[in-house]
Design a protein around this motif. Structure first.
Motif, PDB file in Angstrom:
ATOM      1  N   GLU A  11       0.826  -1.211   0.000  1.00 49.83           N
ATOM      2  CA  GLU A  11       0.000   0.000   0.000  1.00 49.83           C
ATOM      3  C   GLU A  11       0.862   1.265   0.000  1.00 49.83           C
ATOM      4  O   GLU A  11       0.505   2.280  -0.598  1.00 49.83           O
ATOM      5  CB  GLU A  11      -0.940  -0.016   1.199  1.00 49.83           C
ATOM      6  N   ILE A  12       1.992   1.209   0.700  1.00 47.16           N
ATOM      7  CA  ILE A  12       2.888   2.362   0.690  1.00 47.16           C
ATOM      8  C   ILE A  12       3.512   2.553  -0.684  1.00 47.16           C
ATOM      9  O   ILE A  12       3.547   3.672  -1.221  1.00 47.16           O
ATOM     10  CB  ILE A  12       3.978   2.205   1.771  1.00 47.16           C
ATOM     11  N   PHE A  13       3.982   1.470  -1.293  1.00 46.28           N
ATOM     12  CA  PHE A  13       4.576   1.574  -2.622  1.00 46.28           C
ATOM     13  C   PHE A  13       3.550   2.029  -3.649  1.00 46.28           C
ATOM     14  O   PHE A  13       3.897   2.669  -4.650  1.00 46.28           O
ATOM     15  CB  PHE A  13       5.197   0.244  -3.043  1.00 46.28           C
ATOM     16  N   ALA A  14       2.281   1.721  -3.418  1.00 49.25           N
ATOM     17  CA  ALA A  14       1.225   2.136  -4.344  1.00 49.25           C
ATOM     18  C   ALA A  14       1.047   3.654  -4.339  1.00 49.25           C
ATOM     19  O   ALA A  14       0.483   4.223  -5.276  1.00 49.25           O
ATOM     20  CB  ALA A  14      -0.093   1.460  -3.979  1.00 49.25           C
ATOM     21  N   GLY A  15       1.537   4.311  -3.301  1.00 47.96           N
ATOM     22  CA  GLY A  15       1.456   5.767  -3.231  1.00 47.96           C
ATOM     23  C   GLY A  15       2.606   6.472  -3.903  1.00 47.96           C
ATOM     24  O   GLY A  15       2.728   7.700  -3.838  1.00 47.96           O
ATOM     25  N   GLY A  21       1.010   8.237  -7.554  1.00 49.53           N
ATOM     26  CA  GLY A  21       0.780   8.752  -6.209  1.00 49.53           C
ATOM     27  C   GLY A  21       1.428  10.116  -6.055  1.00 49.53           C
ATOM     28  O   GLY A  21       1.813  10.768  -7.037  1.00 49.53           O
ATOM     29  N   ASP A  22       1.595  10.568  -4.808  1.00 48.64           N
ATOM     30  CA  ASP A  22       2.130  11.924  -4.589  1.00 48.64           C
ATOM     31  C   ASP A  22       3.399  11.920  -3.758  1.00 48.64           C
ATOM     32  O   ASP A  22       3.784  12.946  -3.199  1.00 48.64           O
ATOM     33  CB  ASP A  22       1.077  12.805  -3.915  1.00 48.64           C
ATOM     34  N   ALA A  23       4.095  10.781  -3.668  1.00 51.70           N
ATOM     35  CA  ALA A  23       5.336  10.715  -2.892  1.00 51.70           C
ATOM     36  C   ALA A  23       6.391   9.931  -3.665  1.00 51.70           C
ATOM     37  O   ALA A  23       6.063   8.996  -4.405  1.00 51.70           O
ATOM     38  CB  ALA A  23       5.089  10.067  -1.535  1.00 51.70           C
ATOM     39  N   PHE A  24       7.635  10.327  -3.502  1.00 49.37           N
ATOM     40  CA  PHE A  24       8.742   9.582  -4.088  1.00 49.37           C
ATOM     41  C   PHE A  24       9.198   8.525  -3.090  1.00 49.37           C
ATOM     42  O   PHE A  24       9.536   8.852  -1.951  1.00 49.37           O
ATOM     43  CB  PHE A  24       9.908  10.518  -4.421  1.00 49.37           C
ATOM     44  N   VAL A  25       9.177   7.259  -3.510  1.00 49.71           N
ATOM     45  CA  VAL A  25       9.626   6.162  -2.669  1.00 49.71           C
ATOM     46  C   VAL A  25      11.044   5.809  -3.095  1.00 49.71           C
ATOM     47  O   VAL A  25      11.279   5.446  -4.257  1.00 49.71           O
ATOM     48  CB  VAL A  25       8.698   4.938  -2.780  1.00 49.71           C
ATOM     49  N   VAL A  26      11.987   5.930  -2.154  1.00 44.86           N
ATOM     50  CA  VAL A  26      13.408   5.782  -2.485  1.00 44.86           C
ATOM     51  C   VAL A  26      14.036   4.740  -1.563  1.00 44.86           C
ATOM     52  O   VAL A  26      13.928   4.836  -0.332  1.00 44.86           O
ATOM     53  CB  VAL A  26      14.157   7.124  -2.325  1.00 44.86           C
ATOM     54  N   THR A  27      14.682   3.741  -2.149  1.00 44.90           N
ATOM     55  CA  THR A  27      15.418   2.757  -1.359  1.00 44.90           C
ATOM     56  C   THR A  27      16.737   3.380  -0.910  1.00 44.90           C
ATOM     57  O   THR A  27      17.482   3.946  -1.718  1.00 44.90           O
ATOM     58  CB  THR A  27      15.696   1.493  -2.196  1.00 44.90           C
ATOM     59  N   VAL A  28      17.026   3.268   0.361  1.00 46.31           N
ATOM     60  CA  VAL A  28      18.231   3.892   0.909  1.00 46.31           C
ATOM     61  C   VAL A  28      19.471   3.106   0.503  1.00 46.31           C
ATOM     62  O   VAL A  28      19.552   1.895   0.709  1.00 46.31           O
ATOM     63  CB  VAL A  28      18.144   4.004   2.441  1.00 46.31           C
ATOM     64  N   SER A  29      20.412   3.801  -0.073  1.00 46.66           N
ATOM     65  CA  SER A  29      21.726   3.262  -0.398  1.00 46.66           C
ATOM     66  C   SER A  29      22.766   4.158   0.259  1.00 46.66           C
ATOM     67  O   SER A  29      22.425   5.162   0.886  1.00 46.66           O
ATOM     68  CB  SER A  29      21.923   3.231  -1.912  1.00 46.66           C
ATOM     69  N   ILE A 295       9.577   9.172   0.753  1.00 47.53           N
ATOM     70  CA  ILE A 295       9.476   7.996   1.619  1.00 47.53           C
ATOM     71  C   ILE A 295      10.754   7.188   1.412  1.00 47.53           C
ATOM     72  O   ILE A 295      10.986   6.648   0.323  1.00 47.53           O
ATOM     73  CB  ILE A 295       8.239   7.142   1.297  1.00 47.53           C
ATOM     74  N   TYR A 296      11.589   7.144   2.422  1.00 46.79           N
ATOM     75  CA  TYR A 296      12.840   6.393   2.348  1.00 46.79           C
ATOM     76  C   TYR A 296      12.618   4.987   2.909  1.00 46.79           C
ATOM     77  O   TYR A 296      11.990   4.822   3.966  1.00 46.79           O
ATOM     78  CB  TYR A 296      13.931   7.106   3.138  1.00 46.79           C
ATOM     79  N   VAL A 297      13.132   3.986   2.205  1.00 43.83           N
ATOM     80  CA  VAL A 297      12.904   2.586   2.567  1.00 43.83           C
ATOM     81  C   VAL A 297      14.204   1.962   3.053  1.00 43.83           C
ATOM     82  O   VAL A 297      15.236   2.032   2.365  1.00 43.83           O
ATOM     83  CB  VAL A 297      12.366   1.780   1.365  1.00 43.83           C
TER      84      VAL A 297
END
Length: 353
Positions: A11-15, A21-29, A295-297
């Protein structure tokens, strides 16, 4: 819908912006952790840093002076019959910096030392009475003052004197911070100008130990920053920083860590409104305008996961959210099904009796 602590990973990734959606989801490196690091800089402007220390003998508006004038005649200008000395006590320097001395007129006192004022008065009187002798002293504790308030052991109004002409000396005079020095902030308000510094930085950088001026207001505050912890953590609450720097790993530890029977170590999210410059750097998007929802993952199960969580910096008003493990949801489903079946069996037994 079964009860749960919040949205799941899907559900978070769907945003995500990629999913309209209205947010950038970024995997932390490692690169993202470095790009997202931001240390809010405190300090003083040149107006504060370039101000010279007030001389210990410098007279200021509001100071109170005492003058004694000796005349080399029996019947002088100021002294009465049979006396050759005149004492002028409690002579206050007015708001314009002047004092009035009979027969000498208005004398500019502010910015001068008692010795300089003595010479000026002597020169003024010398043309009217033979060989006048003048002594000028300043009453201690009058004139230039600083107000110290906030999280300080001794709030009050303090005079600027020889031992308390700089910020650190004045704070020591007031007893020092009443909160942990590591998280204490010191604000100095001078007219329309304001400067802020970490208390500990006053001792790490000598240039921050600024000279004080009459009317300065010094406010000591506890670090106001906090973050919100939600989801499958040991506590769901608003948490104060308590340290100047806080990593994601430390933030999780602050709320009791992950719940071993419920948390998903691959689904740790940090939500924030990221400032434009950092969002551009993190995403490699120079076209972005204004702050961006990010949104940092973090995935603690990856080989570098714990190190990344240690290096990723939490900032003021961040939300740290931990999703529930899929097994937890499956257990809830199973419990709901078996619970429903058990209830149906009980109803059937009751109806057959």
């Amino acid at each position: 819908m079964l009860p749960r602590t919040g949205p799941n990973k899907g559900e978070i990734f769907a945003g995500s912006v990629m999913e309209e959606g209205d947010a950038f989801v970024v995997t932390v490196s490692d690169r993202v952790a470095r790009a997202a690091t931001y240390n809010e800089s405190f300090g003083f402007s040149k107006d504060f840093l370039n101000a010279a220390t007030i001389g210990s003998d410098t007279i200021a508006a509001g100071d109170t002076l005492s003058l004694t004038i000796w005349e080399n005649v029996d019947d002088g200008l100021l002294a009465g019959q049979g006396a050759n000395a005149t004492a002028l006590t409690n002579v206050q320097v007015d708001g314009s910096g002047y004092i009035f001395v009979p027969y000498a007129g208005r004398i500019l006192a502010a910015g001068n030392s008692p010795e300089a004022i003595r010479r000026i008065i002597t020169e003024k009187l010398d043309a009217q009475t033979p060989d006048p002798q003048v002594m000028v002293t300043r009453a201690a504790g009058n004139g230039a003052t600083v107000t110290v308030a906030g999280k300080i052991s001794g709030q009050g109004i303090y005079p600027i004197e020889r031992p308390t002409r700089t910020l650190t000396a004045m704070l020591a005079k007031a007893g020092g911070p009443s909160v942990e020095p590591e998280t204490a902030q010191v604000k100095v308000i001078r007219g329309h100008h304001t400067g802020r510094i970490w208390f500990e930085d006053l001792f790490r950088n000598a240039s921050y130990d600024i000279a004080l001026r009459n009317g300065d207001r010094v406010l000591v505050e506890a670090d106001p920053r906090n973050f919100t912890a939600l989801g499958a953590t040991g506590a769901q609450t608003i948490v104060p920083f308590q340290t100047r720097d806080l990593s994601a790993l430390e933030a999780l530890a602050r709320v009791g860590g992950l719940r071993g029977n419920a948390s998903d170590p691959t689904g740790i999210f940090v939500l924030r409104d990221e400032r434009q410059s950092i969002a551009r750097e993190v995403l490699g998007r120079p076209d972005l305008e204004g702050s961006q929802r990010m949104i940092y993952v973090l995935n603690l199960t990856e080989p570098n996961g714990l190190f990344l969580a240690r290096d990723f910096q939490i900032r003021d008003e961040d939300t740290v959210y931990v999703t529930e493990a899929p097994f937890t949801q499956w257990t809830k489903v199973l419990g709901a099904v078996t619970g429903t079946a058990a209830s149906a069996a009980q109803i059937s037994n009751l109806s057959s009796n």
